[in-house]
Design an enzyme around this catalytic site. Structure first.
Site, PDB file in Angstrom:
ATOM      1  N   HIS A   1      60.538  43.150  45.003  1.00 48.13           N
ATOM      2  CA  HIS A   1      59.519  44.127  44.955  1.00 48.13           C
ATOM      3  C   HIS A   1      60.682  45.227  45.667  1.00 48.13           C
ATOM      4  CE1 HIS A   1      55.601  46.902  45.398  1.00 48.13           C
ATOM      5  NE2 HIS A   1      56.378  47.621  45.588  1.00 48.13           N
TER       6      HIS A   1
ATOM      7  N   HIS B   1      62.455  49.509  44.392  1.00 48.45           N
ATOM      8  CA  HIS B   1      61.935  50.937  43.858  1.00 48.45           C
ATOM      9  C   HIS B   1      63.449  51.415  43.249  1.00 48.45           C
ATOM     10  CE1 HIS B   1      57.260  51.454  44.077  1.00 48.45           C
ATOM     11  NE2 HIS B   1      57.854  49.977  45.830  1.00 48.45           N
TER      12      HIS B   1
ATOM     13  N   ARG C   1      63.378  53.497  41.122  1.00 46.83           N
ATOM     14  CA  ARG C   1      63.214  55.419  40.661  1.00 46.83           C
ATOM     15  C   ARG C   1      64.291  55.594  38.988  1.00 46.83           C
ATOM     16  NH1 ARG C   1      58.830  55.144  43.718  1.00 46.83           N
ATOM     17  NH2 ARG C   1      59.680  55.803  46.303  1.00 46.83           N
TER      18      ARG C   1
ATOM     19  N   ASN D   1      56.486  52.447  38.738  1.00 51.63           N
ATOM     20  CA  ASN D   1      55.503  53.273  39.365  1.00 51.63           C
ATOM     21  C   ASN D   1      57.078  54.615  39.188  1.00 51.63           C
ATOM     22  OD1 ASN D   1      56.835  52.984  41.425  1.00 51.63           O
ATOM     23  ND2 ASN D   1      55.288  53.302  42.588  1.00 51.63           N
TER      24      ASN D   1
ATOM     25  N   LYS E   1      52.025  45.258  37.171  1.00 49.19           N
ATOM     26  CA  LYS E   1      51.377  45.295  38.076  1.00 49.19           C
ATOM     27  C   LYS E   1      49.908  46.223  38.282  1.00 49.19           C
ATOM     28  CE  LYS E   1      52.597  46.708  42.755  1.00 49.19           C
ATOM     29  NZ  LYS E   1      53.433  47.245  43.370  1.00 49.19           N
TER      30      LYS E   1
ATOM     31  N   HIS F   1      49.355  46.122  43.926  1.00 54.39           N
ATOM     32  CA  HIS F   1      48.979  46.669  45.325  1.00 54.39           C
ATOM     33  C   HIS F   1      47.466  46.763  45.772  1.00 54.39           C
ATOM     34  CE1 HIS F   1      50.955  50.516  47.298  1.00 54.39           C
ATOM     35  NE2 HIS F   1      49.195  50.685  48.353  1.00 54.39           N
TER      36      HIS F   1
ATOM     37  N   HIS G   1      53.728  43.594  49.570  1.00 53.49           N
ATOM     38  CA  HIS G   1      53.991  44.107  50.873  1.00 53.49           C
ATOM     39  C   HIS G   1      52.344  43.591  51.795  1.00 53.49           C
ATOM     40  CE1 HIS G   1      51.430  47.070  48.588  1.00 53.49           C
ATOM     41  NE2 HIS G   1      52.442  47.659  48.101  1.00 53.49           N
TER      42      HIS G   1
ATOM     43  N   ASP H   1      59.947  46.571  48.815  1.00 46.32           N
ATOM     44  CA  ASP H   1      59.353  48.023  49.237  1.00 46.32           C
ATOM     45  C   ASP H   1      60.161  48.947  48.919  1.00 46.32           C
ATOM     46  OD1 ASP H   1      57.110  49.664  47.804  1.00 46.32           O
ATOM     47  OD2 ASP H   1      56.363  48.721  49.437  1.00 46.32           O
TER      48      ASP H   1
HETATM   49  C1  NCD Z   1      55.993  53.151  46.923  1.00 48.10           C
HETATM   50  C2  NCD Z   1      56.620  54.397  46.294  1.00 48.10           C
HETATM   51  O1  NCD Z   1      57.195  55.541  47.223  1.00 48.10           O
HETATM   52  O2  NCD Z   1      57.217  54.184  45.021  1.00 48.10           O
HETATM   53  N1  NCD Z   1      55.683  53.739  47.781  1.00 48.10           N
HETATM   54  C3  NCD Z   1      54.852  53.138  49.333  1.00 48.10           C
HETATM   55  O3  NCD Z   1      54.640  53.545  50.477  1.00 48.10           O
HETATM   56  N2  NCD Z   1      55.301  51.913  49.322  1.00 48.10           N
HETATM   57  C4  NCD Z   1      54.700  52.490  46.188  1.00 48.10           C
HETATM   58  C5  NCD Z   1      54.134  51.756  46.887  1.00 48.10           C
HETATM   59  O4  NCD Z   1      54.529  50.254  47.150  1.00 48.10           O
HETATM   60  O5  NCD Z   1      53.183  51.337  47.302  1.00 48.10           O
HETATM   61 ZN    ZN Z   2      56.175  49.500  46.350  1.00 50.54          ZN
END
Ligand code: NCD
Ligand code: ZN
Length: 347
Positions: A13, A15, A17, A41, A103, A142, A177, A250
């Site tokens: 998991h 990110h 971007r 996302n 997701k 989530h 998470h 995460d």
């Molecule tokens: C994540 C994000 O910023 O993309 N933020 C977070 O607080 N974990 C999104 C997510 O996984 O909830």
């Molecule tokens: Zn996340």
């Protein structure tokens, strides 16, 4: 000098971007990971197989150019209220499909989810889950009720997950998470098709770290850090050796100015210090020998990824290293910047 060798981790998991920041974020994770499940996302979001293919191509390119040819990005599609089962058939039809998960973000629950799902049990989505069950795609959730009190949101969404497991018993589901004892127990009481990712920060911190002695925006995330009792349950699950609990960092960077402001974005950026943070948490529990299972084996196993024969090893050395401060005002800030960790990765 004390050393610890583990197979390269899989971060299930993360990110990365879009846009300019992507390159640096991919390199940060590909440096030490064998692979990672990349969250959809983004802006714009990853909704279809074509979106995922393009995103994967870009990520692979960055990793290859940086000399990390070993790195395998796994893709996830973002479920929308109007996603159709055809989207699943299409994503699954390619040989060696790169799309491993879909997701589910409840609408409005976290960063970039105003296009998330408001009615997860609607007819067309039930067809989507049925198709996923048939092709063996994982439903990643989530698990928070966007309308609940933030501290109760995870627990209050568990009945929705319960219903899904009842309706689709062969669908593999990952609660992302997990942050509460309730969610940990839910996973423990479910069968082998329900698993959870655990972050380094939910293993280590409780809400006092976030809110007592000053508000720490770099520890603010969704799901929000909970009580010490919850943290202990999450920590115990991670070090238990139970293969339905595995690493999903995460790691969710936001620019410094989006965190240190009157309305702070949710997300903790841990990728550069992830493995040393975990090593400390496992060492504190005298369970360092279980770090490899949690970080490198159970995640890909749940997703049905066959490990490469010659899986490379990662060497950790027990040597104090200071956590750096960000290099610029746009860069993301690491939690605990300026403090030290007892382990570092030897590259
Ligand atoms: C994540 C994000 O910023 O993309 N933020 C977070 O607080 N974990 C999104 C997510 O996984 O909830
Ligand atoms: Zn996340």
């Amino acid at each position: 000098m004390e050393r610890l060798l583990i197979r390269r981790p899989w971060d299930m998991h993360v990110h990365f971007r879009q846009g300019e920041v992507l390159d640096g974020l991919v390199r940060e994770t590909a440096r030490y990971c064998a692979g990672a499940l990349v969250m959809p996302n983004t802006s714009p979001p990853i909704l279809t197989y074509e979106d995922a293919l393009e995103y994967e191509f870009r990520i692979k390119n960055v990793a290859n150019r940086a000399g990390y040819q070993h790195f395998k990005p796994l893709m996830a599609l973002k479920l929308a209220q109007n996603t159709s089962e055809q989207t699943i058939w299409r994503a699954a039809s390619s040989i060696n499909s790169i799309v491993k998960a879909v997701k589910l973000y409840p609408r409005g629950v976290t960063t970039n989810t105003s296009d998330g799902v408001s009615a997860p049990l609607e007819k067309n989505l039930q067809k989507v889950y049925a198709a996923m069950q048939e092709v063996g795609m994982v439903l990643s959730i989530h698990c928070e009720d966007p309308n609940a009190d933030v501290f109760a949101a995870e627990e209050q969404y568990l009945p929705v997950v319960g219903l899904l497991t009842h309706l689709f018993p062969d669908l593999r589901i990952v609660l992302e998470h997990v942050s509460t004892r309730a969610a940990v127990e839910f996973v423990q009481q479910s069968g082998p098709n329900v698993a959870a990712t655990i972050t380094a920060h939910h293993m280590r911190f409780n809400r006092n770290h976030l809110l007592k002695d000053g508000l720490r925006p770099h520890l603010y995330c969704k799901p929000i850090l909970k009580t010490e009792n919850d943290r202990q349950a999450v920590h115990a699950a991670a070090v238990s050796g139970n293969p339905t609990f595995f690493l999903g960092s995460d790691s969710a960077p936001h620019p410094k100015n989006a965190k240190e402001t009157s309305c702070c974005a949710a997300g903790v950026f841990t990728a550069p210090i992830l493995i040393p943070l975990l090593a400390e948490s496992f060492e504190d529990a005298r369970m360092l020998d279980r770090l490899e299972g949690f970080a490198s084996i159970y995640g890909p196993q749940f997703y049905g990824i066959v490990p490469r024969q010659s899986a490379a090893l990662l060497t950790l050395v027990r040597e104090t290293e200071q956590i750096p401060h960000p290099r610029s005002s746009e860069a993301a800030v690491l939690p605990l910047a300026g403090e030290s960790l007892r382990w570092r990765i030897q590259y």
